[in-house]
Design a protein around this motif. Structure first.
Motif, PDB file in Angstrom:
ATOM      1  N   PRO A  39       0.824  -1.207   0.000  1.00  0.00           N
ATOM      2  CA  PRO A  39       0.000   0.000   0.000  1.00  0.00           C
ATOM      3  C   PRO A  39       0.857   1.256   0.000  1.00  0.00           C
ATOM      4  O   PRO A  39       1.957   1.258   0.546  1.00  0.00           O
ATOM      5  N   GLY A  40       0.377   2.303  -0.638  1.00  0.00           N
ATOM      6  CA  GLY A  40       1.128   3.545  -0.752  1.00  0.00           C
ATOM      7  C   GLY A  40       1.258   4.242   0.587  1.00  0.00           C
ATOM      8  O   GLY A  40       0.727   3.782   1.598  1.00  0.00           O
ATOM      9  N   PRO A  41       1.978   5.348   0.598  1.00  0.00           N
ATOM     10  CA  PRO A  41       2.241   6.026   1.869  1.00  0.00           C
ATOM     11  C   PRO A  41       1.003   6.716   2.458  1.00  0.00           C
ATOM     12  O   PRO A  41       0.969   6.971   3.654  1.00  0.00           O
ATOM     13  N   PHE A  42       0.010   7.011   1.618  1.00  0.00           N
ATOM     14  CA  PHE A  42      -1.167   7.727   2.120  1.00  0.00           C
ATOM     15  C   PHE A  42      -2.404   6.848   1.998  1.00  0.00           C
ATOM     16  O   PHE A  42      -2.592   6.187   0.979  1.00  0.00           O
ATOM     17  N   ASN A  43      -3.263   6.871   3.028  1.00  0.00           N
ATOM     18  CA  ASN A  43      -4.515   6.128   2.897  1.00  0.00           C
ATOM     19  C   ASN A  43      -5.536   6.999   2.159  1.00  0.00           C
ATOM     20  O   ASN A  43      -5.246   8.118   1.753  1.00  0.00           O
ATOM     21  N   PHE A  89       4.216  19.411   6.231  1.00  0.00           N
ATOM     22  CA  PHE A  89       5.233  18.523   5.674  1.00  0.00           C
ATOM     23  C   PHE A  89       4.592  17.374   4.886  1.00  0.00           C
ATOM     24  O   PHE A  89       5.152  16.916   3.896  1.00  0.00           O
ATOM     25  N   SER A  90       3.409  16.940   5.317  1.00  0.00           N
ATOM     26  CA  SER A  90       2.710  15.896   4.559  1.00  0.00           C
ATOM     27  C   SER A  90       2.391  16.384   3.161  1.00  0.00           C
ATOM     28  O   SER A  90       2.459  15.628   2.182  1.00  0.00           O
ATOM     29  N   LEU A  91       2.039  17.663   3.081  1.00  0.00           N
ATOM     30  CA  LEU A  91       1.711  18.237   1.777  1.00  0.00           C
ATOM     31  C   LEU A  91       2.951  18.253   0.889  1.00  0.00           C
ATOM     32  O   LEU A  91       2.877  17.956  -0.313  1.00  0.00           O
ATOM     33  N   ILE A  92       4.094  18.581   1.494  1.00  0.00           N
ATOM     34  CA  ILE A  92       5.348  18.578   0.732  1.00  0.00           C
ATOM     35  C   ILE A  92       5.672  17.163   0.283  1.00  0.00           C
ATOM     36  O   ILE A  92       6.049  16.922  -0.873  1.00  0.00           O
ATOM     37  N   GLN A  93       5.498  16.208   1.198  1.00  0.00           N
ATOM     38  CA  GLN A  93       5.769  14.816   0.839  1.00  0.00           C
ATOM     39  C   GLN A  93       4.861  14.367  -0.292  1.00  0.00           C
ATOM     40  O   GLN A  93       5.284  13.637  -1.187  1.00  0.00           O
ATOM     41  N   TYR A  94       3.618  14.814  -0.214  1.00  0.00           N
ATOM     42  CA  TYR A  94       2.671  14.462  -1.276  1.00  0.00           C
ATOM     43  C   TYR A  94       3.195  14.970  -2.620  1.00  0.00           C
ATOM     44  O   TYR A  94       3.188  14.253  -3.622  1.00  0.00           O
ATOM     45  N   HIS A  95       3.673  16.200  -2.620  1.00  0.00           N
ATOM     46  CA  HIS A  95       4.244  16.761  -3.841  1.00  0.00           C
ATOM     47  C   HIS A  95       5.416  15.905  -4.319  1.00  0.00           C
ATOM     48  O   HIS A  95       5.470  15.492  -5.485  1.00  0.00           O
ATOM     49  N   LEU A  96       6.351  15.627  -3.405  1.00  0.00           N
ATOM     50  CA  LEU A  96       7.562  14.893  -3.794  1.00  0.00           C
ATOM     51  C   LEU A  96       7.207  13.513  -4.336  1.00  0.00           C
ATOM     52  O   LEU A  96       7.745  13.070  -5.357  1.00  0.00           O
ATOM     53  N   ILE A  97       6.298  12.831  -3.636  1.00  0.00           N
ATOM     54  CA  ILE A  97       6.002  11.453  -4.021  1.00  0.00           C
ATOM     55  C   ILE A  97       5.235  11.402  -5.332  1.00  0.00           C
ATOM     56  O   ILE A  97       5.579  10.624  -6.230  1.00  0.00           O
ATOM     57  N   THR A  98       4.210  12.245  -5.466  1.00  0.00           N
ATOM     58  CA  THR A  98       3.431  12.177  -6.712  1.00  0.00           C
ATOM     59  C   THR A  98       4.286  12.591  -7.907  1.00  0.00           C
ATOM     60  O   THR A  98       4.186  12.005  -8.976  1.00  0.00           O
ATOM     61  N   LYS A  99       5.152  13.594  -7.723  1.00  0.00           N
ATOM     62  CA  LYS A  99       5.975  14.016  -8.860  1.00  0.00           C
ATOM     63  C   LYS A  99       6.999  12.956  -9.208  1.00  0.00           C
ATOM     64  O   LYS A  99       7.331  12.760 -10.378  1.00  0.00           O
TER      65      LYS A  99
ATOM     66  N   SER B  29       1.561  -1.731 -10.967  1.00  0.00           N
ATOM     67  CA  SER B  29       0.165  -1.705 -10.564  1.00  0.00           C
ATOM     68  C   SER B  29      -0.723  -1.938 -11.785  1.00  0.00           C
ATOM     69  O   SER B  29      -1.699  -2.659 -11.722  1.00  0.00           O
ATOM     70  N   ARG B  30      -0.316  -1.342 -12.933  1.00  0.00           N
ATOM     71  CA  ARG B  30      -1.160  -1.514 -14.093  1.00  0.00           C
ATOM     72  C   ARG B  30      -1.164  -2.967 -14.549  1.00  0.00           C
ATOM     73  O   ARG B  30      -2.196  -3.535 -14.858  1.00  0.00           O
ATOM     74  N   ASN B  31       0.033  -3.568 -14.565  1.00  0.00           N
ATOM     75  CA  ASN B  31       0.098  -4.966 -14.964  1.00  0.00           C
ATOM     76  C   ASN B  31      -0.779  -5.819 -14.071  1.00  0.00           C
ATOM     77  O   ASN B  31      -1.453  -6.727 -14.527  1.00  0.00           O
ATOM     78  N   LYS B  48      -5.233 -15.166  -6.091  1.00  0.00           N
ATOM     79  CA  LYS B  48      -4.499 -13.945  -6.402  1.00  0.00           C
ATOM     80  C   LYS B  48      -3.171 -13.954  -5.678  1.00  0.00           C
ATOM     81  O   LYS B  48      -2.907 -14.769  -4.815  1.00  0.00           O
ATOM     82  N   ARG B  49      -2.353 -13.008  -6.061  1.00  0.00           N
ATOM     83  CA  ARG B  49      -1.043 -12.917  -5.419  1.00  0.00           C
ATOM     84  C   ARG B  49      -1.094 -11.922  -4.291  1.00  0.00           C
ATOM     85  O   ARG B  49      -1.812 -10.930  -4.348  1.00  0.00           O
ATOM     86  N   LYS B  50      -0.306 -12.206  -3.290  1.00  0.00           N
ATOM     87  CA  LYS B  50      -0.321 -11.356  -2.098  1.00  0.00           C
ATOM     88  C   LYS B  50       0.832 -10.358  -2.200  1.00  0.00           C
ATOM     89  O   LYS B  50       1.910 -10.728  -2.667  1.00  0.00           O
ATOM     90  N   PRO B  51       0.637  -9.103  -1.785  1.00  0.00           N
ATOM     91  CA  PRO B  51       1.774  -8.180  -1.779  1.00  0.00           C
ATOM     92  C   PRO B  51       2.842  -8.690  -0.822  1.00  0.00           C
ATOM     93  O   PRO B  51       2.524  -9.296   0.200  1.00  0.00           O
TER      94      PRO B  51
END
Lengths: 263, 240
Positions: A39-43, A89-99, B29-31, B48-51
């Motif tokens: 899972p990504g860094p943000f829920n 800082f979360s907003l900055i991280q969001y910028h860094l990660i998405t970019k 993720s797309r794959n 399915k596959r587990k992360p």
């Protein structure tokens, strides 16, 4: 409110210094191609608030205020920004990660377009690694363009001691991403020097860009190219010296062997 | 521990429907989204596959890192051993070049895997290079028996080490299958690669013993020191 120049310098200094020590905190986890990513860094909630807040950054900067506006836009109460303990800082991280994540589709588009371009065919394939690295670093810098007038403030936040490790980690991930996308497969000690070099050049260029008023940030690009060129010159010189020393040592041993020494 | 190794039947029963396209570098993720939709359409009961958990990713990256460092050291040991040894005992040339070729192949395999899975190579690379060259050259100068004892000690440690990794991977697969998930092809390939390489390393061990490794004097000291050094190097490479 722009922070003082000295503070910005401090931020840059910290980031550059950190490049040397960063390998100690580098985590490079195995990257799987056929198992789903973790899972990504943000829920979901965090992502909703941050993406809405991000649209307010050009106007209000990386601030708590932008976060509150974002929360309201996303249909939450102002207080719900409390799910983001790091605040701005979360907003900055969001910028860094998405970019950083946006770099992969962008690099495919660029290099595929070069391949398809008429002329000497498959240009993207034949492009040198160094040129690809420069191009990718430049694309990443360009994606700062919308928030560049707020970026000094962001650098100041990133330089706060509690945020330095996370910021450096993100810088390291960016350098790794750039080299990975450029198709470089070297896994010897140059893995470290290459990533260190591109990190330093990137940080310098980013700082330069905050004060760049030239159209299309042309001066920033020149700056970036100069920095990368300098480091590749130094790298070549060091590589040459190392090769010469190795050759001399091997030749010396072989001369002794030819004289009948049992070594 | 229901079964100690993977039944080939499973490989056969799992169709290669979801072989992800490797064309783009970072479209995991797309794959997987594509793979999931294909699986849903054709076989809804398909597992399915587990992360991978953070712990598993850490294990895999340190495993690949230490294997690369080990194979690097092995190629350098044989490179350094060859000239003094072949000079004194020309009949050993084919054996040494055979072992070197295999080790160089292993190193290429792990270099490719490290680059593909974006694992950080060991930071102690120059240290291992210097140490391995010194070890190979030193034992070769001591003589044929010492060189073979060095091979024996190194390959013993490496064989144990690969066995441990294979065991961990198989336990991981077993747990996934018990929960009804399937195992990715990359990880299966990795296990098979590790098995093949382990067998080749143990072959080298047999060659070394055939060529009088046990006659080295003092055998216990040489092998003891080298094996302790190998264990230390493995410990360090797993971490940095």
């Amino acid at each position: 409110m722009a922070p003082s120049r000295a503070f910005t310098r401090l931020a840059a200094h910290r980031r550059v210094l950190g490049v040397v020590g960063r390998q100690y905190q580098l985590q490079r986890p195995y990257y799987s191609y056929d198992h789903p990513p973790p899972p990504g860094p943000f829920n979901q909630t965090e992502h909703a608030i941050l993406s809405a807040a991000y649209t307010h950054v050009p106007e209000h900067g990386f601030t708590q205020h932008a976060l509150s506006l974002g929360a309201r836009d996303a249909g939450y109460l102002d207080i719900s920004t409390a799910v983001l303990p790091d605040g701005p800082f979360s907003l900055i991280q969001y910028h860094l990660i998405t970019k950083r994540q946006a770099l992969a589709p962008k690099s495919r588009a660029i290099f595929n377009a070069l391949d398809a371009a008429p002329g000497d065919g498959a240009k993207g394939q034949t492009m040198k690694i160094d040129d690809r690295v420069e191009r990718l670093a430049w694309e990443r810098l360009l994606s700062n363009a919308d928030v560049i007038h707020r970026w000094q403030q962001a650098l100041a936040v990133m330089a706060q001691p509690s945020h330095v490790p996370a910021s450096l980690r993100e810088l390291a991930l960016l350098a790794d991403e750039i080299y990975h996308l450029s198709g470089d497969g070297a896994v010897d000690p140059s893995w470290y020097t290459k990533r260190g070099t591109v990190s330093t050049a990137y940080v310098g260029a980013e700082l330069f860009m905050t004060n760049d008023r030239s159209p299309g940030f042309a001066q920033t690009r020149e700056f970036l190219q100069r920095r990368l060129e300098e480091s590749s010159k130094v790298g070549n010189a060091l590589g040459g010296v190392a090769q010469w020393m190795e050759f001399t040592a091997v030749a010396g041993v072989n001369i002794l062997r030819s004289k009948g020494m049992r070594i | 521990m229901r079964k100690s190794h993977q039944s080939p039947l499973h490989d056969f029963l799992v169709p290669a429907l979801v072989t992800p396209s490797r064309r783009f570098l970072s479209t995991t993720s797309r794959n997987n989204a594509n793979a999931a939709s294909v699986a849903d359409a054709s076989a809804p009961q398909k597992p399915k596959r587990k992360p991978l958990t953070q712990e598993q990713r850490d294990f895999l990256s340190s495993a690949l890192r230490v294997n690369q460092a080990g194979e690097l050291a092995a190629t350098l040991i044989y490179t350094a051993q060859t000239p003094p040894l072949v000079n004194a005992h020309p009949h050993l040339r084919p054996l040494l070049s055979h072992m070197y070729d295999q080790e160089a192949g292993h190193l290429r395999t792990f270099n490719a895997l490290i680059a593909k899975h974006r694992v950080r190579p060991t930071a102690l690379y120059p240290v291992w290079s210097a140490a391995a060259t010194a070890l190979g050259w030193g034992t070769a100068v001591l003589g044929r028996e010492a060189a073979m004892a060095c091979t024996e000690a190194v390959e013993t440690e490496i064989g144990d080490h690969y066995n441990e990794q294979i065991r961990t991977l198989l336990e991981m697969f077993e747990r996934w299958e018990a929960e009804g998930y399937e195992v990715g092809d990359d990880l299966r390939d990795l296990t098979n690669t590790l098995r093949r390489i382990r067998d080749e390393e143990l072959e080298h061990l047999d060659h070394a013993v055939e060529h009088d490794a046990k006659q080295a004097r003092p055998y216990w000291l040489l092998t003891g020191v080298i094996r302790a050094g190998c264990r230390g190097a493995i410990w360090a490479s797993e971490r940095v």
